[in-house]
Design a protein around this motif. Sequence first.
Motif, PDB file in Angstrom:
ATOM      1  N   LEU B  13       0.837  -1.211   0.000  1.00  0.00           N
ATOM      2  CA  LEU B  13       0.000   0.000   0.000  1.00  0.00           C
ATOM      3  C   LEU B  13       0.871   1.261   0.000  1.00  0.00           C
ATOM      4  CD1 LEU B  13      -2.886  -0.930   2.455  1.00  0.00           C
ATOM      5  CD2 LEU B  13      -3.073  -0.439   0.026  1.00  0.00           C
ATOM      6  N   THR B  14       1.949   1.206   0.768  1.00  0.00           N
ATOM      7  CA  THR B  14       2.864   2.356   0.815  1.00  0.00           C
ATOM      8  C   THR B  14       3.428   2.632  -0.574  1.00  0.00           C
ATOM      9  OG1 THR B  14       3.497   1.601   3.011  1.00  0.00           O
ATOM     10  CG2 THR B  14       4.900   3.276   2.008  1.00  0.00           C
ATOM     11  N   LEU B  15       3.851   1.562  -1.243  1.00  0.00           N
ATOM     12  CA  LEU B  15       4.438   1.718  -2.580  1.00  0.00           C
ATOM     13  C   LEU B  15       3.444   2.310  -3.569  1.00  0.00           C
ATOM     14  CD1 LEU B  15       6.759  -1.232  -3.603  1.00  0.00           C
ATOM     15  CD2 LEU B  15       7.184   1.204  -3.769  1.00  0.00           C
ATOM     16  N   ILE B  16       2.204   1.769  -3.544  1.00  0.00           N
ATOM     17  CA  ILE B  16       1.181   2.266  -4.478  1.00  0.00           C
ATOM     18  C   ILE B  16       0.922   3.755  -4.234  1.00  0.00           C
ATOM     19  CG2 ILE B  16      -1.282   2.109  -5.081  1.00  0.00           C
ATOM     20  CD1 ILE B  16      -0.998  -0.960  -4.518  1.00  0.00           C
ATOM     21  N   THR B  17       0.842   4.136  -2.955  1.00  0.00           N
ATOM     22  CA  THR B  17       0.592   5.550  -2.637  1.00  0.00           C
ATOM     23  C   THR B  17       1.753   6.415  -3.126  1.00  0.00           C
ATOM     24  OG1 THR B  17      -0.459   4.721  -0.638  1.00  0.00           O
ATOM     25  CG2 THR B  17      -0.067   7.102  -0.742  1.00  0.00           C
ATOM     26  N   ILE B  19       3.963   5.807  -5.454  1.00  0.00           N
ATOM     27  CA  ILE B  19       4.048   5.855  -6.928  1.00  0.00           C
ATOM     28  C   ILE B  19       2.991   6.795  -7.487  1.00  0.00           C
ATOM     29  CG2 ILE B  19       3.798   4.469  -9.027  1.00  0.00           C
ATOM     30  CD1 ILE B  19       5.113   2.139  -7.475  1.00  0.00           C
ATOM     31  N   SER B  20       1.801   6.791  -6.879  1.00  0.00           N
ATOM     32  CA  SER B  20       0.754   7.711  -7.331  1.00  0.00           C
ATOM     33  C   SER B  20       1.152   9.154  -7.041  1.00  0.00           C
ATOM     34  CB  SER B  20      -0.573   7.403  -6.638  1.00  0.00           C
ATOM     35  OG  SER B  20      -0.989   6.109  -6.995  1.00  0.00           O
ATOM     36  N   LEU B  21       1.702   9.380  -5.863  1.00  0.00           N
ATOM     37  CA  LEU B  21       2.131  10.750  -5.523  1.00  0.00           C
ATOM     38  C   LEU B  21       3.224  11.220  -6.477  1.00  0.00           C
ATOM     39  CD1 LEU B  21       2.210  10.685  -1.620  1.00  0.00           C
ATOM     40  CD2 LEU B  21       0.644  11.948  -3.072  1.00  0.00           C
ATOM     41  N   ASN B  22       4.094  10.279  -6.871  1.00  0.00           N
ATOM     42  CA  ASN B  22       5.149  10.623  -7.841  1.00  0.00           C
ATOM     43  C   ASN B  22       4.572  11.193  -9.121  1.00  0.00           C
ATOM     44  OD1 ASN B  22       7.163   9.770  -6.245  1.00  0.00           O
ATOM     45  ND2 ASN B  22       7.560   7.851  -7.312  1.00  0.00           N
ATOM     46  N   ASN B  68      -1.612   5.510 -18.284  1.00  0.00           N
ATOM     47  CA  ASN B  68      -0.425   5.197 -19.091  1.00  0.00           C
ATOM     48  C   ASN B  68       0.825   5.098 -18.223  1.00  0.00           C
ATOM     49  OD1 ASN B  68      -1.844   5.116 -21.432  1.00  0.00           O
ATOM     50  ND2 ASN B  68      -1.431   7.248 -21.987  1.00  0.00           N
ATOM     51  N   TYR B  69       0.862   5.958 -17.215  1.00  0.00           N
ATOM     52  CA  TYR B  69       2.000   5.983 -16.292  1.00  0.00           C
ATOM     53  C   TYR B  69       2.123   4.639 -15.563  1.00  0.00           C
ATOM     54  CZ  TYR B  69       4.126   7.237 -11.717  1.00  0.00           C
ATOM     55  OH  TYR B  69       4.875   7.272 -10.559  1.00  0.00           O
ATOM     56  N   TRP B  70       0.985   4.118 -15.070  1.00  0.00           N
ATOM     57  CA  TRP B  70       0.988   2.825 -14.384  1.00  0.00           C
ATOM     58  C   TRP B  70       1.357   1.694 -15.342  1.00  0.00           C
ATOM     59  CZ3 TRP B  70       1.630   1.001  -9.788  1.00  0.00           C
ATOM     60  CH2 TRP B  70       1.328   1.797  -8.682  1.00  0.00           C
ATOM     61  N   LEU B 282      11.712  12.912 -12.835  1.00  0.00           N
ATOM     62  CA  LEU B 282      11.272  12.998 -11.434  1.00  0.00           C
ATOM     63  C   LEU B 282      10.551  11.716 -11.030  1.00  0.00           C
ATOM     64  CD1 LEU B 282      10.005  16.693 -11.177  1.00  0.00           C
ATOM     65  CD2 LEU B 282      11.998  15.692 -10.088  1.00  0.00           C
ATOM     66  N   GLN B 283       9.652  11.267 -11.900  1.00  0.00           N
ATOM     67  CA  GLN B 283       8.910  10.033 -11.601  1.00  0.00           C
ATOM     68  C   GLN B 283       9.859   8.853 -11.443  1.00  0.00           C
ATOM     69  OE1 GLN B 283       5.025  11.504 -14.119  1.00  0.00           O
ATOM     70  NE2 GLN B 283       6.259   9.870 -14.926  1.00  0.00           N
ATOM     71  N   GLY B 284      10.812   8.736 -12.353  1.00  0.00           N
ATOM     72  CA  GLY B 284      11.752   7.616 -12.318  1.00  0.00           C
ATOM     73  C   GLY B 284      12.631   7.660 -11.077  1.00  0.00           C
ATOM     74  N   ALA B 285      13.171   8.862 -10.785  1.00  0.00           N
ATOM     75  CA  ALA B 285      14.082   8.989  -9.638  1.00  0.00           C
ATOM     76  C   ALA B 285      13.336   8.700  -8.331  1.00  0.00           C
ATOM     77  CB  ALA B 285      14.678  10.391  -9.600  1.00  0.00           C
ATOM     78  N   PHE B 286      12.152   9.250  -8.201  1.00  0.00           N
ATOM     79  CA  PHE B 286      11.403   9.031  -6.956  1.00  0.00           C
ATOM     80  C   PHE B 286      10.945   7.578  -6.831  1.00  0.00           C
ATOM     81  CE2 PHE B 286      10.384  13.807  -6.998  1.00  0.00           C
ATOM     82  CZ  PHE B 286      11.505  14.079  -6.232  1.00  0.00           C
ATOM     83  N   LEU B 287      10.695   6.964  -7.959  1.00  0.00           N
ATOM     84  CA  LEU B 287      10.314   5.550  -7.921  1.00  0.00           C
ATOM     85  C   LEU B 287      11.469   4.716  -7.356  1.00  0.00           C
ATOM     86  CD1 LEU B 287       8.269   3.285  -8.762  1.00  0.00           C
ATOM     87  CD2 LEU B 287       9.560   3.131 -10.885  1.00  0.00           C
TER      88      LEU B 287
END
Lengths: 559, 315
Positions: B13-17, B19-22, B68-70, B282-287
């Motif tokens: 759940l933490t990961l999903i949250t 990744i969505s915030l990213n 698309n991001y997911w 940003l999305q990649g780095a935060f992921l």
Amino acid sequence: MEKICLLYWLTSFLIQTLVQAGNFSRETKKLKMKRIFISLMIFLAVFLSMNAAASRERESKQTILRIGTPQEVKSPNVFGDYNLSIFIKISNPPLMKIDSQGHITGLTASKVQMSQDFTEWIFTIRDDFWWSDGTKFSAEDVLFSIVYTGKHYPYAAWIKNTLESAALVDENTVRIKFSRPYTRLDLEFTSYNIFPKHIYEDIPDPMNHLNSGENIGFGPFFIQNIDLNAGVICFSRNPYWQGRQSHINGFEIHIYKNTDILSLALEKGDVDTYYKYASSYPYANIERLKKTNKFDFSTKLNIGLVFMAFNLKQGATADLDFRKALSYAVDYDEILLLDALGFGKNPDRGFVPPSMAGYTESEDLEYDPDRARRILSDAGYADRDADGFLEDRKGQEISLSLLVRDDWARIGELLENYFAQIGIKTAVRFLDLNSWVAAKDHYDYDVLVARSTPWGMFMHANWGTGYFDSRRTGQGVLHNVDDPSFLKLCDEILASGDPQKLKDLARSVQRYYAEKIPAVALYWNEIVTPLKKEFSGWKHSPLYGIYNIDSFISVRKTE
Amino acid sequence: MPVFYKKALRYALTLITIISLNFFIPRLMPGDPVINLAGEEISFNEDQIEIIRKEMGLTKPLGLQYLNYWKDILQLKLGYSYHFHQEVSRLLFGRMQWTLLLVGLSVVFGAFIGAFFGSRAGWRSGRFGSRLSTSLFLFFYSVPPFFMAILFLYFFAFKLGIFPLKGYYRTGTLPDIIWHLVLPVLVLTLFTSARNFVIMRGSVLQEKNRLYPLFARAKGLSDKQVLNRHVFWNASLPLITLIALDFGFIFSGALFIEIVFSMNGMGTLIYDSIKALDYPVLQGAFLVIALMVVSANILADITYSLVDPRVRHQR
């Protein structure tokens, strides 16, 4: 080297002392540990001395000029990276250049002709260029580059959208025809680099093409390698260069992420000069560098400048009298002294600096707060509630929203103070670049502080018009003037190729700035460049400063 | 539900949250990525902007962009950076190697040095050596890392000239890389070891007054043995959490150190991407950082149970 020897000697002395101490007592485990530690120290000292010596030996073999820059190259993509596209102007020079007098002349082109209606341009290409891999440079490379750039570079889409035909007239001549007139195509072509057809025709997507190795060029130097982890771009002599030979074997661009460390590098001798497009060496560091007595300083008045611009669509700043009053409220001497440490000139009302071709002298901007107050009073602005701040004609208190980027924080504070002195309340908003651009594009301000670059002053219809024309947009573009008379002036400039008429139009544009005050120059700054005394013969270009082909050909190591 | 499944669910759940915030946080930032891409001196009209926006996939509805991001993440596609002109995965991989070397080494050295000296200082808290080392490490802990970096650079690279001023290397040989890394790694190590020292010292001070060290002494163990066999391990529990977090953030880089020493690392990559509103980077780095933090926490959970039997027996 002597420092490393000293370090080595000290460590040896220490170990001797300890070993002698060990002779008087039992060889304990502790002493063994100490010996290991000291041996490690000696190893480290020898290791460091070897590296430092190797580094110096490598650098002393050839005459290599080292340029320190804070301009970061993000990727080894000569086509798409903004800063790299500036650095390759030496290896892949554009068709045209702006000479030291500010005139557009041929660089790769020897002759330029255009049709009466400016839809057709003919460039005759010099035939004495060779690519650094031994291939003959030809007009085909030029033709290919123009079409290729239009097709693949998003911001050159105007070429793709309006190009009707492009063909070779003969082996040295290129003819390009557009569906609309371009009177200033020669200026545009001072910025587009030329790429080798025989290499790039096999690269379908140049924006995604990375090459950190050799990037061939036809200028006096070409890129030997781009190493971003080392922060170095190496240029070597083009072995097939037919022009005047350079006195240096090559040059290196050393990228620093911090200007203070770059200043230390200059002082230490790691780099020989400083370059940042459209910017000076930090004024605050000049004195310290002067004391080393190793540098000469080149000082040129910048074509770009620092200014405040107004929201002409709404609020008090839409009123010309109000803008005029603000222009008298600013202490230009003080702002130049505090923000640029006096390296520059007080501007005049015509906005355009004297360093730009077509400059027309106009009334000096002067600091006269009494006059500012009088203008406001005559225009109906008064402090009716006696709170020390003025209200507008309807009795509503004026509170200006002053938009300032982080870079210009000091100017923002000074302006707030100046405006308060004439009874104008100001709320300063210090914003990062993104927020500043967003607020600027939504006209969410009354006054903003911005800067222009040399190329920015040339863009669109020249003389800074690109910043103000409401039909344009862009990160630095203010698009705050939609006055038909100004737009007409821009269109006339864009439609004219007659030098005399252009001169008159330049005068009209500057008169417009002086009379309608869409923006006020705060100071015309100087670009100061430290140049190591070991090198001489630098040449200066209005657009790229010391970074130009003439400079790299004539610079030499002083005996 | 067994503890293991509960924890797995919590981490998922933490990961999903995260990744969505990213996806959403960069898009909430002010500014237009297309305008930022052009630089300050390019002027163009709205039509040209729309064409580029379309090419970047920014004209699609936000919901579709999110889907698309997911889809891309599940296919391990991190996208393309228009700012850096390359695939985000390639860019991240290039930067992570060097960041791992710079920050990873410092985290490891800092953990050992901090734990070793901190435990000794806590165990012999009244002695001169303990007071001296505490003052010294507190000094390093109080000095901001960027300031320490500038000071070290000034003395060792500028004044003494024994280290280079910038970069990961000049020639690329191993000695050359070590030569370039000594100063930045030293500064980061000093900072992380100082923090670890303070935590470890405090923890040992608490542990040494409990009954079990007294019992261990009564068994006939020497002071050194009591510390090394019993107190050290119990006192290291809070440190394990911190070191796990350090490893989690290992790929977030060390921004100030990278700026002072002109190094291309994850810190400056994220900083530049924020400035440029480079969503894919940003999305990649935060992921990557999110994955590392979650993994490090799982590892910390496991290590806790190995080191502390009380945690093990809770299951």
